[in-house]
Design a protein around this motif. Structure first.
Motif, short mmCIF file in Angstrom:
data_model
loop_
_atom_site.label_atom_id
_atom_site.label_comp_id
_atom_site.label_asym_id
_atom_site.label_seq_id
_atom_site.Cartn_x
_atom_site.Cartn_y
_atom_site.Cartn_z
N THR A 1 0.84 -1.13 0.09
CA THR A 1 0.10 0.18 -0.16
C THR A 1 0.82 1.21 0.14
O THR A 1 1.76 1.38 1.04
N ARG A 2 0.68 2.15 -1.05
CA ARG A 2 1.62 3.21 -1.15
C ARG A 2 0.73 4.58 -0.86
O ARG A 2 -0.19 4.71 -1.01
N GLU A 3 1.50 5.72 -0.43
CA GLU A 3 0.90 6.75 -0.03
C GLU A 3 1.25 7.62 -1.28
O GLU A 3 2.21 8.10 -1.58
N VAL A 4 0.00 8.03 -1.88
CA VAL A 4 0.24 8.94 -2.82
C VAL A 4 -0.57 10.10 -2.85
O VAL A 4 -1.20 10.25 -1.83
N ASP A 5 -0.47 11.17 -3.59
CA ASP A 5 -0.88 12.59 -3.51
C ASP A 5 -2.70 12.39 -3.35
O ASP A 5 -3.04 13.22 -2.46
N GLY A 6 -3.14 11.42 -3.95
CA GLY A 6 -4.34 11.39 -3.73
C GLY A 6 -5.19 10.32 -3.00
O GLY A 6 -6.32 10.26 -2.66
N GLY A 7 -4.36 9.92 -2.04
CA GLY A 7 -4.58 8.97 -1.02
C GLY A 7 -3.71 7.73 -0.94
O GLY A 7 -2.64 7.79 -0.69
N LEU A 8 -4.35 6.55 -1.05
CA LEU A 8 -3.62 5.40 -1.02
C LEU A 8 -3.65 4.57 -2.17
O LEU A 8 -4.94 4.61 -2.70
N GLN A 9 -2.58 4.04 -2.56
CA GLN A 9 -2.83 2.90 -3.70
C GLN A 9 -2.34 1.49 -3.32
O GLN A 9 -1.30 1.58 -2.51
N THR A 10 -2.90 0.57 -3.72
CA THR A 10 -2.50 -0.59 -3.35
C THR A 10 -1.89 -1.56 -4.60
O THR A 10 -2.75 -1.44 -5.50
N ILE A 11 -0.70 -2.02 -4.67
CA ILE A 11 -0.28 -2.59 -5.87
C ILE A 11 0.45 -4.14 -5.34
O ILE A 11 0.73 -4.07 -4.01
N LYS A 12 0.38 -4.97 -6.40
CA LYS A 12 1.17 -6.26 -6.17
C LYS A 12 2.35 -6.36 -7.11
O LYS A 12 2.03 -6.00 -8.40
N VAL A 13 3.49 -6.69 -6.62
CA VAL A 13 4.62 -6.50 -7.55
C VAL A 13 5.29 -8.20 -7.20
O VAL A 13 5.24 -8.54 -6.09
N ALA A 14 5.81 -8.51 -8.22
CA ALA A 14 6.73 -9.86 -8.07
C ALA A 14 7.91 -9.70 -7.57
O ALA A 14 8.60 -8.69 -7.69
N LEU A 15 8.31 -10.67 -6.63
CA LEU A 15 9.50 -10.82 -5.99
C LEU A 15 10.48 -11.50 -6.96
O LEU A 15 10.35 -12.14 -7.86
N PRO A 16 11.76 -11.12 -6.87
CA PRO A 16 12.46 -10.02 -6.00
C PRO A 16 12.02 -8.51 -6.20
O PRO A 16 11.57 -8.27 -7.54
N ALA A 17 12.10 -7.66 -5.26
CA ALA A 17 11.37 -6.47 -5.62
C ALA A 17 12.27 -5.68 -4.64
O ALA A 17 12.80 -5.88 -3.66
N ILE A 18 12.07 -4.25 -4.96
CA ILE A 18 12.67 -3.01 -4.36
C ILE A 18 11.77 -2.41 -3.50
O ILE A 18 10.60 -1.83 -4.26
N VAL A 19 11.40 -2.32 -2.24
CA VAL A 19 10.39 -1.48 -1.54
C VAL A 19 10.96 -0.28 -0.79
O VAL A 19 11.65 -0.60 -0.15
N THR A 20 10.58 0.73 -0.99
CA THR A 20 11.02 2.08 -0.13
C THR A 20 10.02 2.64 0.67
O THR A 20 8.59 2.38 0.38
N VAL A 21 10.19 2.60 1.92
CA VAL A 21 9.20 2.60 3.11
C VAL A 21 8.78 4.10 3.49
O VAL A 21 9.88 5.04 3.27
N ASP A 22 7.71 4.38 3.95
CA ASP A 22 7.33 5.73 4.44
C ASP A 22 7.19 5.68 5.88
O ASP A 22 7.25 4.73 6.48
N LEU A 23 6.83 6.84 6.48
CA LEU A 23 6.68 7.07 7.78
C LEU A 23 5.75 6.09 8.77
O LEU A 23 6.07 5.78 9.78
N ARG A 24 4.65 5.83 8.05
CA ARG A 24 3.54 5.41 8.52
C ARG A 24 3.24 3.72 8.51
O ARG A 24 2.34 3.32 8.98
N LEU A 25 4.59 3.32 8.13
CA LEU A 25 4.61 1.87 7.94
C LEU A 25 4.64 1.08 9.20
O LEU A 25 3.83 -0.07 9.60
N ASN A 26 5.28 1.54 10.32
CA ASN A 26 5.55 1.08 11.59
C ASN A 26 6.14 1.82 12.53
O ASN A 26 6.62 2.85 12.21
N GLU A 27 6.27 1.38 13.71
CA GLU A 27 6.96 2.11 14.78
C GLU A 27 8.10 1.33 15.14
O GLU A 27 8.06 0.26 15.87
N PRO A 28 9.35 1.83 14.85
CA PRO A 28 10.50 1.02 15.20
C PRO A 28 10.62 0.69 16.55
O PRO A 28 10.37 1.45 17.52
N ARG A 29 11.13 -0.41 16.94
CA ARG A 29 11.30 -0.89 18.51
C ARG A 29 12.72 -0.41 18.91
O ARG A 29 13.68 0.15 18.19
#
Length: 253
Positions: free
Chosen positions: A160-188
């Motif tokens: 699920t990606r954060e885009v200007d218009g809201g949220l977009q969900t895509i499916k990508v084949a592995l192996p893949a490159i994923v870059t993460v945004d702030l709201r993905l999780n809270e680091p321990r």
């Protein structure tokens, strides 16, 4: 499945950055350094994938100065299994450019053969937001940027990606490159026992020459200046006055 997580050593986000008097760059003397916050989120997500039984190994990699060992130890204390440090410069003021970083990461990928690369969407020091996209181009892998949710479903990643218009969900084949945004999780926070264990985890030290990559800068920084001071706002008494000021003074209408 191995998960590779690039991490960068940057000025701590709580520190007020100071520009050198001669404008030659940012003053790093006696400045607290830490892991790039977006990269920390990527490390956390990789560890969660391992805890869920999806990933078999989490490998952290950092490119820069030798002091980046501290950043890698933080990733190891959080739960990464091992780390790779590519010492690309001896000068803490030298920032390795995104293309050189992407080429080095491509070489690491060729050697380690991970099934997924989780990276921060950008570094808070230069805000270039380019390395992940360049790495995807070099590897020919699918990419999903600005991720706020990541799920692994068989041979695919649902992001699920954060885009200007809201949220977009895509499916990508592995192996893949994923870059993460702030709201993905809270680091321990790393526990004291894990911090002690991290001191014994391996860090493999390399150089760009080991991978046959030239990291010579392609850009020259001519001058560094602080942002202009923000001007004080004004109050208007009516909508007509506001429109007039936007049109005549601000020039935006």
């Amino acid at each position: 499945m191995k998960v590779l997580v690039p991490v960068k050593r940057v000025i701590d986000y709580n520190v007020k950055v100071r520009v050198k008097a001669d404008g030659s760059g940012v003053d790093l003397a006696n400045v607290k350094m830490s892991m790039n916050p977006f990269d920390e989120i990527a490390v956390e997500e990789a560890i969660r994938l391992k805890e869920a039984g999806v990933a078999s190994e989490v490998i952290a990699v950092s490119i820069g100065v030798k002091q980046a060992q501290e950043t890698l130890r933080t990733a190891l204390a959080m739960g990464a299994d091992r780390a790779i440090l590519i010492v690309a410069t001896d000068d803490v003021h030298t920032d390795i450019e995104p293309l050189a970083v992407a080429k080095l990461l491509k070489a690491v990928i060729d050697a380690e053969e991970p099934g997924l690369v989780l990276a921060g969407k950008q570094a808070i020091d230069n805000d270039m937001n380019a390395t992940g996209q360049m790495l995807a181009a070099l590897t020919g892998w699918a990419q999903a940027t600005f991720a706020s949710e990541v799920r692994i479903e068989g041979e695919h990643a649902v992001v699920t990606r954060e885009v200007d218009g809201g949220l977009q969900t895509i499916k990508v084949a592995l192996p893949a490159i994923v870059t993460v945004d702030l709201r993905l999780n809270e680091p321990r926070y790393a526990s004291l026992p894990n911090i002690m264990k991290a001191k014994k985890k391996p860090i493999d030290e390399k150089t760009p020459a080991d991978y046959g990559v030239d990291v010579t800068p392609r850009l020259n920084v001519l001058k560094t200046v602080e942002p202009a001071a923000r001007q004080a706002g004004i109050k208007v008494s009516s909508v007509d006055e506001l429109i007039a000021k936007l049109k005549d003074e601000a020039g935006v209408l």
